[in-house]
Structure formats: C-alpha cells, structure tokens
Design a protein around this motif. Sequence first.
Motif, PDB file in Angstrom:
ATOM      1  N   HIS A  82       0.847  -1.198   0.000  1.00  0.00           N
ATOM      2  CA  HIS A  82       0.000   0.000   0.000  1.00  0.00           C
ATOM      3  C   HIS A  82       0.879   1.244   0.000  1.00  0.00           C
ATOM      4  O   HIS A  82       1.980   1.252   0.564  1.00  0.00           O
ATOM      5  CB  HIS A  82      -0.904  -0.015   1.239  1.00  0.00           C
ATOM      6  CG  HIS A  82      -1.723   1.229   1.423  1.00  0.00           C
ATOM      7  ND1 HIS A  82      -1.373   2.231   2.325  1.00  0.00           N
ATOM      8  CD2 HIS A  82      -2.879   1.643   0.836  1.00  0.00           C
ATOM      9  CE1 HIS A  82      -2.288   3.182   2.270  1.00  0.00           C
ATOM     10  NE2 HIS A  82      -3.204   2.859   1.388  1.00  0.00           N
ATOM     11  N   ALA A  83       0.405   2.288  -0.655  1.00  0.00           N
ATOM     12  CA  ALA A  83       1.089   3.582  -0.669  1.00  0.00           C
ATOM     13  C   ALA A  83       0.088   4.680  -0.359  1.00  0.00           C
ATOM     14  O   ALA A  83      -1.111   4.544  -0.638  1.00  0.00           O
ATOM     15  CB  ALA A  83       1.743   3.838  -2.025  1.00  0.00           C
ATOM     16  N   VAL A  84       0.570   5.774   0.202  1.00  0.00           N
ATOM     17  CA  VAL A  84      -0.221   6.985   0.401  1.00  0.00           C
ATOM     18  C   VAL A  84       0.302   8.029  -0.571  1.00  0.00           C
ATOM     19  O   VAL A  84       1.517   8.251  -0.654  1.00  0.00           O
ATOM     20  CB  VAL A  84      -0.109   7.508   1.846  1.00  0.00           C
ATOM     21  CG1 VAL A  84      -0.928   8.784   2.011  1.00  0.00           C
ATOM     22  CG2 VAL A  84      -0.561   6.452   2.838  1.00  0.00           C
ATOM     23  N   ILE A  85      -0.598   8.662  -1.340  1.00  0.00           N
ATOM     24  CA  ILE A  85      -0.208   9.693  -2.291  1.00  0.00           C
ATOM     25  C   ILE A  85      -0.972  10.974  -1.985  1.00  0.00           C
ATOM     26  O   ILE A  85      -1.977  10.946  -1.259  1.00  0.00           O
ATOM     27  CB  ILE A  85      -0.458   9.251  -3.747  1.00  0.00           C
ATOM     28  CG1 ILE A  85      -1.968   9.123  -4.036  1.00  0.00           C
ATOM     29  CG2 ILE A  85       0.266   7.944  -4.041  1.00  0.00           C
ATOM     30  CD1 ILE A  85      -2.282   8.901  -5.506  1.00  0.00           C
ATOM     31  N   PRO A  86      -0.531  12.120  -2.506  1.00  0.00           N
ATOM     32  CA  PRO A  86      -1.231  13.380  -2.232  1.00  0.00           C
ATOM     33  C   PRO A  86      -2.637  13.390  -2.823  1.00  0.00           C
ATOM     34  O   PRO A  86      -2.889  12.796  -3.882  1.00  0.00           O
ATOM     35  CB  PRO A  86      -0.350  14.432  -2.922  1.00  0.00           C
ATOM     36  CG  PRO A  86       0.975  13.784  -3.093  1.00  0.00           C
ATOM     37  CD  PRO A  86       0.697  12.333  -3.296  1.00  0.00           C
ATOM     38  N   ASP A  87      -3.550  14.091  -2.156  1.00  0.00           N
ATOM     39  CA  ASP A  87      -4.896  14.205  -2.716  1.00  0.00           C
ATOM     40  C   ASP A  87      -4.976  15.275  -3.798  1.00  0.00           C
ATOM     41  O   ASP A  87      -6.045  15.503  -4.373  1.00  0.00           O
ATOM     42  CB  ASP A  87      -5.937  14.468  -1.613  1.00  0.00           C
ATOM     43  CG  ASP A  87      -5.806  15.846  -0.992  1.00  0.00           C
ATOM     44  OD1 ASP A  87      -4.810  16.548  -1.242  1.00  0.00           O
ATOM     45  OD2 ASP A  87      -6.725  16.224  -0.233  1.00  0.00           O
ATOM     46  N   ASP A  88      -3.859  15.921  -4.104  1.00  0.00           N
ATOM     47  CA  ASP A  88      -3.779  16.802  -5.276  1.00  0.00           C
ATOM     48  C   ASP A  88      -2.478  16.513  -6.029  1.00  0.00           C
ATOM     49  O   ASP A  88      -1.759  17.398  -6.450  1.00  0.00           O
ATOM     50  CB  ASP A  88      -3.889  18.280  -4.896  1.00  0.00           C
ATOM     51  CG  ASP A  88      -2.795  18.740  -3.936  1.00  0.00           C
ATOM     52  OD1 ASP A  88      -2.199  17.881  -3.263  1.00  0.00           O
ATOM     53  OD2 ASP A  88      -2.542  19.956  -3.860  1.00  0.00           O
ATOM     54  N   ALA A  89      -2.222  15.221  -6.210  1.00  0.00           N
ATOM     55  CA  ALA A  89      -0.996  14.783  -6.880  1.00  0.00           C
ATOM     56  C   ALA A  89      -0.970  15.230  -8.334  1.00  0.00           C
ATOM     57  O   ALA A  89      -2.012  15.462  -8.955  1.00  0.00           O
ATOM     58  CB  ALA A  89      -0.867  13.263  -6.810  1.00  0.00           C
ATOM     59  N   TYR A  90       0.227  15.328  -8.872  1.00  0.00           N
ATOM     60  CA  TYR A  90       0.408  15.543 -10.311  1.00  0.00           C
ATOM     61  C   TYR A  90      -0.389  14.472 -11.063  1.00  0.00           C
ATOM     62  O   TYR A  90      -0.391  13.288 -10.697  1.00  0.00           O
ATOM     63  CB  TYR A  90       1.897  15.466 -10.645  1.00  0.00           C
ATOM     64  CG  TYR A  90       2.217  15.244 -12.093  1.00  0.00           C
ATOM     65  CD1 TYR A  90       1.727  16.102 -13.080  1.00  0.00           C
ATOM     66  CD2 TYR A  90       3.006  14.178 -12.497  1.00  0.00           C
ATOM     67  CE1 TYR A  90       2.010  15.888 -14.416  1.00  0.00           C
ATOM     68  CE2 TYR A  90       3.311  13.967 -13.828  1.00  0.00           C
ATOM     69  CZ  TYR A  90       2.803  14.821 -14.785  1.00  0.00           C
ATOM     70  OH  TYR A  90       3.082  14.596 -16.104  1.00  0.00           O
ATOM     71  N   GLY A  91      -1.061  14.883 -12.133  1.00  0.00           N
ATOM     72  CA  GLY A  91      -1.927  13.976 -12.859  1.00  0.00           C
ATOM     73  C   GLY A  91      -1.217  12.729 -13.360  1.00  0.00           C
ATOM     74  O   GLY A  91      -1.778  11.631 -13.357  1.00  0.00           O
ATOM     75  N   GLY A  92       0.018  12.861 -13.806  1.00  0.00           N
ATOM     76  CA  GLY A  92       0.762  11.705 -14.286  1.00  0.00           C
ATOM     77  C   GLY A  92       1.076  10.729 -13.169  1.00  0.00           C
ATOM     78  O   GLY A  92       1.055   9.503 -13.375  1.00  0.00           O
ATOM     79  N   THR A  93       1.372  11.245 -11.983  1.00  0.00           N
ATOM     80  CA  THR A  93       1.620  10.377 -10.832  1.00  0.00           C
ATOM     81  C   THR A  93       0.348   9.627 -10.448  1.00  0.00           C
ATOM     82  O   THR A  93       0.372   8.418 -10.189  1.00  0.00           O
ATOM     83  CB  THR A  93       2.140  11.201  -9.643  1.00  0.00           C
ATOM     84  OG1 THR A  93       3.391  11.803  -9.996  1.00  0.00           O
ATOM     85  CG2 THR A  93       2.339  10.329  -8.411  1.00  0.00           C
ATOM     86  N   PHE A  94      -0.771  10.356 -10.416  1.00  0.00           N
ATOM     87  CA  PHE A  94      -2.043   9.695 -10.113  1.00  0.00           C
ATOM     88  C   PHE A  94      -2.338   8.599 -11.136  1.00  0.00           C
ATOM     89  O   PHE A  94      -2.728   7.488 -10.784  1.00  0.00           O
ATOM     90  CB  PHE A  94      -3.182  10.717 -10.095  1.00  0.00           C
ATOM     91  CG  PHE A  94      -4.546  10.075 -10.060  1.00  0.00           C
ATOM     92  CD1 PHE A  94      -5.054   9.559  -8.884  1.00  0.00           C
ATOM     93  CD2 PHE A  94      -5.302   9.966 -11.227  1.00  0.00           C
ATOM     94  CE1 PHE A  94      -6.296   8.948  -8.845  1.00  0.00           C
ATOM     95  CE2 PHE A  94      -6.545   9.356 -11.205  1.00  0.00           C
ATOM     96  CZ  PHE A  94      -7.043   8.843 -10.015  1.00  0.00           C
ATOM     97  N   ARG A  95      -2.157   8.906 -12.415  1.00  0.00           N
ATOM     98  CA  ARG A  95      -2.424   7.924 -13.457  1.00  0.00           C
ATOM     99  C   ARG A  95      -1.535   6.693 -13.287  1.00  0.00           C
ATOM    100  O   ARG A  95      -1.982   5.551 -13.460  1.00  0.00           O
ATOM    101  CB  ARG A  95      -2.213   8.563 -14.829  1.00  0.00           C
ATOM    102  CG  ARG A  95      -2.538   7.648 -16.002  1.00  0.00           C
ATOM    103  CD  ARG A  95      -2.355   8.375 -17.329  1.00  0.00           C
ATOM    104  NE  ARG A  95      -1.005   8.862 -17.484  1.00  0.00           N
ATOM    105  CZ  ARG A  95      -0.688  10.132 -17.745  1.00  0.00           C
ATOM    106  NH1 ARG A  95      -1.631  11.043 -17.880  1.00  0.00           N
ATOM    107  NH2 ARG A  95       0.583  10.502 -17.876  1.00  0.00           N
ATOM    108  N   LEU A  96      -0.266   6.913 -12.934  1.00  0.00           N
ATOM    109  CA  LEU A  96       0.648   5.797 -12.735  1.00  0.00           C
ATOM    110  C   LEU A  96       0.164   4.893 -11.608  1.00  0.00           C
ATOM    111  O   LEU A  96       0.113   3.663 -11.755  1.00  0.00           O
ATOM    112  CB  LEU A  96       2.053   6.324 -12.426  1.00  0.00           C
ATOM    113  CG  LEU A  96       3.109   5.261 -12.136  1.00  0.00           C
ATOM    114  CD1 LEU A  96       3.455   4.472 -13.397  1.00  0.00           C
ATOM    115  CD2 LEU A  96       4.370   5.885 -11.544  1.00  0.00           C
ATOM    116  N   PHE A  97      -0.209   5.489 -10.473  1.00  0.00           N
ATOM    117  CA  PHE A  97      -0.669   4.679  -9.345  1.00  0.00           C
ATOM    118  C   PHE A  97      -2.020   4.030  -9.632  1.00  0.00           C
ATOM    119  O   PHE A  97      -2.244   2.864  -9.289  1.00  0.00           O
ATOM    120  CB  PHE A  97      -0.748   5.538  -8.082  1.00  0.00           C
ATOM    121  CG  PHE A  97       0.556   5.661  -7.351  1.00  0.00           C
ATOM    122  CD1 PHE A  97       0.916   4.736  -6.392  1.00  0.00           C
ATOM    123  CD2 PHE A  97       1.432   6.698  -7.631  1.00  0.00           C
ATOM    124  CE1 PHE A  97       2.126   4.826  -5.722  1.00  0.00           C
ATOM    125  CE2 PHE A  97       2.639   6.807  -6.967  1.00  0.00           C
ATOM    126  CZ  PHE A  97       2.994   5.869  -6.010  1.00  0.00           C
TER     127      PHE A  97
END
Length: 381
Positions: free
Chosen positions: A95-110
Amino acid sequence: MSKAGFETRAIHAGWEPDPSTGAVIPPIYATSTYKQDGVGGLRGGYEYSRSANPTRAALESTLAALENGERGFAFASGLAAEDTLVRALCRPGDHAVIPDDAYGGTFRLFDKVERVWGLEYSSAPVSDVDAVRAAVRPGQTKLVWVETPTNPLLTIGDIEALAGIAHEAGALLIVDNTFASPYLQQPLTLGADVVVHSTTKYAGGHSDVVGGALVVRDLDLAERIGFHQNSMGAVAGPFDAWLTLRGLKTLALRMERHCDNAERIVDLLVSHPAVSEVIYPGLPEHPGHDVAARQMRRFGGMISFRHADGAEAALRFCERTRVFTLGESLGGVESLVEHPGQMTHASVAGTDLEVPDDLVRLSVGIESLPDQVADIEQALA
C-alpha cells in the motif's frame, strides 16, 4: 566538494577535468558498449550503456551532491523514475499513500498501472499530518509519497513531520522535489528517504530535454534501485544527460530570477479584481507559508490562481497570453500558462483529486519582468 556551496557543487561535482585533454565539461559518450581488458576486465566499471555510461554517471553524481544524497539515478523521464522506484520498493498487496492533489501523471501511474499490478493506494492532503497518519496502514504501507509544493495547488507538506509518520509505520518517505528544485529545498536533510525529480523541469531548465531522477542517502536502498534501473532499462541517454548537466550549472541563478519575477506577479494578481484567489506559498495567508519558510530557501516560480469569472474566463486567459506560452510542463526559462483541469490534470477529472475548473497555473520564466506583467494585465483585461 561535499562542503562546498551549492553553486560550486552544481558546476564542479561529478566530473574532474579530463586528464588527457583538460576538457572541463564531460563529453557526450555516445557509445552502447565498451572494450574490455579480458573477460570481466572492465575499464572504470563500464560494460554496456544501459548499466552505466560516463555522461550519465556525471549527472547522477551531480544530482546526489546537490540533494546531499549518497547516490543519484538518471532516467528517461520523471514517470520512468517513479515506476522504477515503486517496482523496486513494493510488491503486489502493498500500500502507498499519495497526495490528494498529486500531479496527474503520478495519479495515473498509481491508479492505472501500479494498481492493476497489485499495489493499493490511498490519498491524503500532504498538509494534514493527522490525515496522512490516518491513511497509513501499519504493516502494509510501504511508501508515503508527497509533493511539496504540490502540483498544481501548491500545498505544502512538513517533510520532517511526514518522515516521522512514515518511519513509525515502517514505510519510506518519498518526496517529489520537482517544483522546488534542489536549490530551494533538500528533502533528504529533513528526513526523506528518496527524492524524485522530473529533470525536464527546473533541473534541465531550457525545455529541450525530458528526464527524471531519484536520489537516496541509504546505500542498501541505492542497491535495490540500481538493480531495477538496470533491469527495467528506462535510463537517460548520454545526450539527454549532458543537456541536464548543462542546465544544472545555472540552476541557482535561474531559480533566483524565477522567484524574483514570481513574487512581483503575485503582487499584481492579489490586487486584481478578475482574480478570486492566488495560491503561492510566499503569501503569509497561504496555509503552508510557515512550513515553507522553514524548509525552503525561497518560495519558487510556480503560481496558481482562480479566475473570478469562472472556468470559461480562465480558458480565455490561457488563450490570450503571449509572453506566457500556452503549453504543458514548467520550469523552463520561458514563461508558460496552462489550464490544469483540461491539460496536465485531465487524468483526475471525475475523481476525488479533480482540480477546480477556474484554476490557472503559471510557470514564471526569466524574461523581462515588465513584459511578463504587461502580458498578465492584458490577458486579464
């Protein structure tokens, strides 16, 4: 060299003048393979340029020196660096925690790549330490992934506090330092385990090269990343590495000018009736201002604002600028403008990470400030 000033390290770290010619700049080693002195007899550790290349090695050493790390790794893009890092440190079911306003490419990757592979993730605001702690799953969370400032809402995370949360749970803190650059912020000195960069942005600085980087301080962690970098193969080519190295040599000078110009444009936007909100960590009213002032040298060249007349007006503004070129990316010498909702962050539309449709993002370049100001004023008129 480790105790030298930032500007000195940016120019001299990673390369000594060539002993045979005296060349002060690393050459572009455009070679795929290397002559061996007998089977297994490698010259300087080089056998094949996916595994190592002298130009890339110079860049990796320079990046490590600027981030106060032990090892640097250069990749073909920022997302290639991110994917390699996740595969090196996680397994399906983690499991990972990512920002709730992450860069769109990072969100897409995850969301579209790593999740299908078997990695679970949750999102949390990087500015809310309690929310990040609540999102962590002890025993399952392997990465706490933050951007600070975030893209595009310029949220600030307290790196030292977030490192404590990650380490208490047995996880690693990953900090995307792209917006700040190594000149404005060094997350490893504040407790982060890995720094991520899209070197396409401020590191390269001239919008002429795509690249990514990871920097670590733990050598065991470096071995794991190095194995995956070689095995997955998305490395920076020698010409790309050379261009990024060239950019790093002037990073300090450029960042000072980016910050100077951005601060003046913020003053203009704050007082303009067509602007309902200015988002910039240098503003005292920004929720993360105090943290940013503590962990950053200055507040950066990125500005976001919301247009008072809504989404259509925000789109018209983006289309009317002339000095600010309408385009994706950021961190180059030229000023750029974009509409995150329909451009860099279109991938988060309809999700909890969706950005406001009246939001405009500015990457403030190093052009003449009066020209920048006049362009903003005419586009807002």
